[in-house]
Design a protein around this motif. Sequence first.
Motif, PDB file in Angstrom:
ATOM      1  N   ILE A   2       0.841  -1.205   0.000  1.00  0.00           N
ATOM      2  CA  ILE A   2       0.000   0.000   0.000  1.00  0.00           C
ATOM      3  C   ILE A   2       0.873   1.251   0.000  1.00  0.00           C
ATOM      4  O   ILE A   2       0.631   2.198  -0.752  1.00  0.00           O
ATOM      5  CB  ILE A   2      -0.958  -0.009   1.208  1.00  0.00           C
ATOM      6  CG1 ILE A   2      -1.995  -1.115   1.057  1.00  0.00           C
ATOM      7  CG2 ILE A   2      -1.637   1.348   1.375  1.00  0.00           C
ATOM      8  CD1 ILE A   2      -2.846  -1.334   2.280  1.00  0.00           C
ATOM      9  N   ASP A   3       1.915   1.257   0.826  1.00  0.00           N
ATOM     10  CA  ASP A   3       2.828   2.403   0.882  1.00  0.00           C
ATOM     11  C   ASP A   3       3.575   2.589  -0.438  1.00  0.00           C
ATOM     12  O   ASP A   3       3.744   3.712  -0.913  1.00  0.00           O
ATOM     13  CB  ASP A   3       3.826   2.235   2.027  1.00  0.00           C
ATOM     14  CG  ASP A   3       3.146   2.246   3.390  1.00  0.00           C
ATOM     15  OD1 ASP A   3       2.005   2.748   3.490  1.00  0.00           O
ATOM     16  OD2 ASP A   3       3.762   1.727   4.350  1.00  0.00           O
ATOM     17  N   ALA A   4       4.016   1.485  -1.037  1.00  0.00           N
ATOM     18  CA  ALA A   4       4.735   1.564  -2.307  1.00  0.00           C
ATOM     19  C   ALA A   4       3.818   2.059  -3.422  1.00  0.00           C
ATOM     20  O   ALA A   4       4.232   2.859  -4.276  1.00  0.00           O
ATOM     21  CB  ALA A   4       5.325   0.200  -2.667  1.00  0.00           C
ATOM     22  N   ALA A   5       2.565   1.625  -3.430  1.00  0.00           N
ATOM     23  CA  ALA A   5       1.608   2.101  -4.429  1.00  0.00           C
ATOM     24  C   ALA A   5       1.321   3.588  -4.236  1.00  0.00           C
ATOM     25  O   ALA A   5       1.181   4.338  -5.211  1.00  0.00           O
ATOM     26  CB  ALA A   5       0.324   1.287  -4.359  1.00  0.00           C
ATOM     27  N   ALA A   6       1.247   4.034  -2.978  1.00  0.00           N
ATOM     28  CA  ALA A   6       1.046   5.463  -2.705  1.00  0.00           C
ATOM     29  C   ALA A   6       2.237   6.280  -3.196  1.00  0.00           C
ATOM     30  O   ALA A   6       2.071   7.382  -3.737  1.00  0.00           O
ATOM     31  CB  ALA A   6       0.817   5.679  -1.216  1.00  0.00           C
ATOM     32  N   ASN A   7       3.459   5.753  -3.031  1.00  0.00           N
ATOM     33  CA  ASN A   7       4.646   6.434  -3.545  1.00  0.00           C
ATOM     34  C   ASN A   7       4.576   6.556  -5.069  1.00  0.00           C
ATOM     35  O   ASN A   7       4.931   7.589  -5.632  1.00  0.00           O
ATOM     36  CB  ASN A   7       5.920   5.681  -3.147  1.00  0.00           C
ATOM     37  CG  ASN A   7       6.235   5.822  -1.681  1.00  0.00           C
ATOM     38  OD1 ASN A   7       5.726   6.705  -1.000  1.00  0.00           O
ATOM     39  ND2 ASN A   7       7.070   4.933  -1.165  1.00  0.00           N
ATOM     40  N   SER A   8       4.121   5.496  -5.738  1.00  0.00           N
ATOM     41  CA  SER A   8       4.004   5.528  -7.203  1.00  0.00           C
ATOM     42  C   SER A   8       2.980   6.561  -7.648  1.00  0.00           C
ATOM     43  O   SER A   8       3.188   7.264  -8.637  1.00  0.00           O
ATOM     44  CB  SER A   8       3.600   4.161  -7.744  1.00  0.00           C
ATOM     45  OG  SER A   8       4.641   3.245  -7.591  1.00  0.00           O
ATOM     46  N   GLU A  61       5.058  11.407 -12.965  1.00  0.00           N
ATOM     47  CA  GLU A  61       4.820  10.538 -14.120  1.00  0.00           C
ATOM     48  C   GLU A  61       5.020   9.107 -13.647  1.00  0.00           C
ATOM     49  O   GLU A  61       6.016   8.804 -13.012  1.00  0.00           O
ATOM     50  CB  GLU A  61       5.843  10.903 -15.207  1.00  0.00           C
ATOM     51  CG  GLU A  61       5.797  10.115 -16.456  1.00  0.00           C
ATOM     52  CD  GLU A  61       6.922  10.525 -17.407  1.00  0.00           C
ATOM     53  OE1 GLU A  61       7.166   9.753 -18.329  1.00  0.00           O
ATOM     54  OE2 GLU A  61       7.542  11.579 -17.217  1.00  0.00           O
ATOM     55  N   ASN A  62       4.087   8.219 -13.937  1.00  0.00           N
ATOM     56  CA  ASN A  62       4.191   6.835 -13.487  1.00  0.00           C
ATOM     57  C   ASN A  62       4.683   5.959 -14.642  1.00  0.00           C
ATOM     58  O   ASN A  62       4.825   6.427 -15.768  1.00  0.00           O
ATOM     59  CB  ASN A  62       2.839   6.341 -12.967  1.00  0.00           C
ATOM     60  CG  ASN A  62       2.976   5.243 -11.937  1.00  0.00           C
ATOM     61  OD1 ASN A  62       4.032   4.629 -11.793  1.00  0.00           O
ATOM     62  ND2 ASN A  62       1.910   4.994 -11.201  1.00  0.00           N
ATOM     63  N   VAL A  67       6.607  -3.233 -23.709  1.00  0.00           N
ATOM     64  CA  VAL A  67       7.600  -2.256 -23.273  1.00  0.00           C
ATOM     65  C   VAL A  67       7.062  -1.496 -22.073  1.00  0.00           C
ATOM     66  O   VAL A  67       5.970  -0.926 -22.129  1.00  0.00           O
ATOM     67  CB  VAL A  67       7.947  -1.266 -24.408  1.00  0.00           C
ATOM     68  CG1 VAL A  67       8.889  -0.189 -23.905  1.00  0.00           C
ATOM     69  CG2 VAL A  67       8.564  -1.989 -25.573  1.00  0.00           C
ATOM     70  N   LEU A  68       7.830  -1.517 -20.988  1.00  0.00           N
ATOM     71  CA  LEU A  68       7.518  -0.719 -19.803  1.00  0.00           C
ATOM     72  C   LEU A  68       8.409   0.511 -19.833  1.00  0.00           C
ATOM     73  O   LEU A  68       9.636   0.393 -19.938  1.00  0.00           O
ATOM     74  CB  LEU A  68       7.775  -1.514 -18.531  1.00  0.00           C
ATOM     75  CG  LEU A  68       6.840  -2.680 -18.267  1.00  0.00           C
ATOM     76  CD1 LEU A  68       7.361  -3.532 -17.119  1.00  0.00           C
ATOM     77  CD2 LEU A  68       5.444  -2.187 -17.970  1.00  0.00           C
ATOM     78  N   THR A  69       7.810   1.690 -19.756  1.00  0.00           N
ATOM     79  CA  THR A  69       8.547   2.943 -19.786  1.00  0.00           C
ATOM     80  C   THR A  69       8.512   3.559 -18.396  1.00  0.00           C
ATOM     81  O   THR A  69       7.441   3.833 -17.854  1.00  0.00           O
ATOM     82  CB  THR A  69       7.937   3.915 -20.808  1.00  0.00           C
ATOM     83  OG1 THR A  69       7.895   3.272 -22.078  1.00  0.00           O
ATOM     84  CG2 THR A  69       8.751   5.187 -20.906  1.00  0.00           C
ATOM     85  N   PHE A  70       9.689   3.765 -17.823  1.00  0.00           N
ATOM     86  CA  PHE A  70       9.806   4.334 -16.486  1.00  0.00           C
ATOM     87  C   PHE A  70       9.787   5.859 -16.578  1.00  0.00           C
ATOM     88  O   PHE A  70      10.041   6.424 -17.644  1.00  0.00           O
ATOM     89  CB  PHE A  70      11.089   3.830 -15.814  1.00  0.00           C
ATOM     90  CG  PHE A  70      10.985   2.402 -15.367  1.00  0.00           C
ATOM     91  CD1 PHE A  70      10.625   2.098 -14.068  1.00  0.00           C
ATOM     92  CD2 PHE A  70      11.213   1.354 -16.250  1.00  0.00           C
ATOM     93  CE1 PHE A  70      10.501   0.788 -13.653  1.00  0.00           C
ATOM     94  CE2 PHE A  70      11.088   0.040 -15.852  1.00  0.00           C
ATOM     95  CZ  PHE A  70      10.729  -0.243 -14.542  1.00  0.00           C
ATOM     96  N   PRO A  71       9.492   6.555 -15.488  1.00  0.00           N
ATOM     97  CA  PRO A  71       9.406   8.022 -15.520  1.00  0.00           C
ATOM     98  C   PRO A  71      10.682   8.659 -16.063  1.00  0.00           C
ATOM     99  O   PRO A  71      11.794   8.292 -15.677  1.00  0.00           O
ATOM    100  CB  PRO A  71       9.187   8.397 -14.050  1.00  0.00           C
ATOM    101  CG  PRO A  71       8.563   7.196 -13.440  1.00  0.00           C
ATOM    102  CD  PRO A  71       9.155   6.022 -14.169  1.00  0.00           C
ATOM    103  N   GLY A  72      10.485   9.608 -16.949  1.00  0.00           N
ATOM    104  CA  GLY A  72      11.619  10.265 -17.604  1.00  0.00           C
ATOM    105  C   GLY A  72      12.382  11.204 -16.702  1.00  0.00           C
ATOM    106  O   GLY A  72      13.543  11.512 -16.969  1.00  0.00           O
TER     107      GLY A  72
END
Length: 148
Positions: A53-59, A64-65, A76-81
């Motif tokens: 729950i805490d990790a999802a709140a951080n995301s 940008e997610n 393809v997973l694109t991480f925040p730029g």
Amino acid sequence: MKINWGTGLVIGMILFVGFIMFFVIKISTDKKYDYDLVTEEYYKRELVYQKEIDAAANSNSLLENISGAKTNDGWVLTFPGNLDYSKIKGNVLFYRPSNKKLDFQEPIQLSAQNLLIPDARLIPGRWNTIVQWNYDGEDYLYKEEIVY
């Protein structure tokens, strides 16, 4: 021999119950109908649910997610730029609700903002994607249901 209505009713009920029991036993024992709806370590995962729950709140607090998209080469997973991709560590779990034998996990090793999951690893159908990653000591969690 003549059968009265009471005997016919009992015979009918016995045949019906036998018919239902036949299908219950067939579906319970045949591997063709084997569907797992939860993970193997269900109770172990419940104990660490607050961390998720805490990790999802951080995301969710990021500007940008992570985003995912299908390409010709795979998923393809694109991480925040706005983050330094070299500091991102973690793993990606692809969970197939209908067949646990198809589940697999990939470590996150980025050379750019993108992580490619090859087309050969993903068969068509529904997948649950769970990305657990860490950046500068903060844990993040991204979940997405995809149809590949």
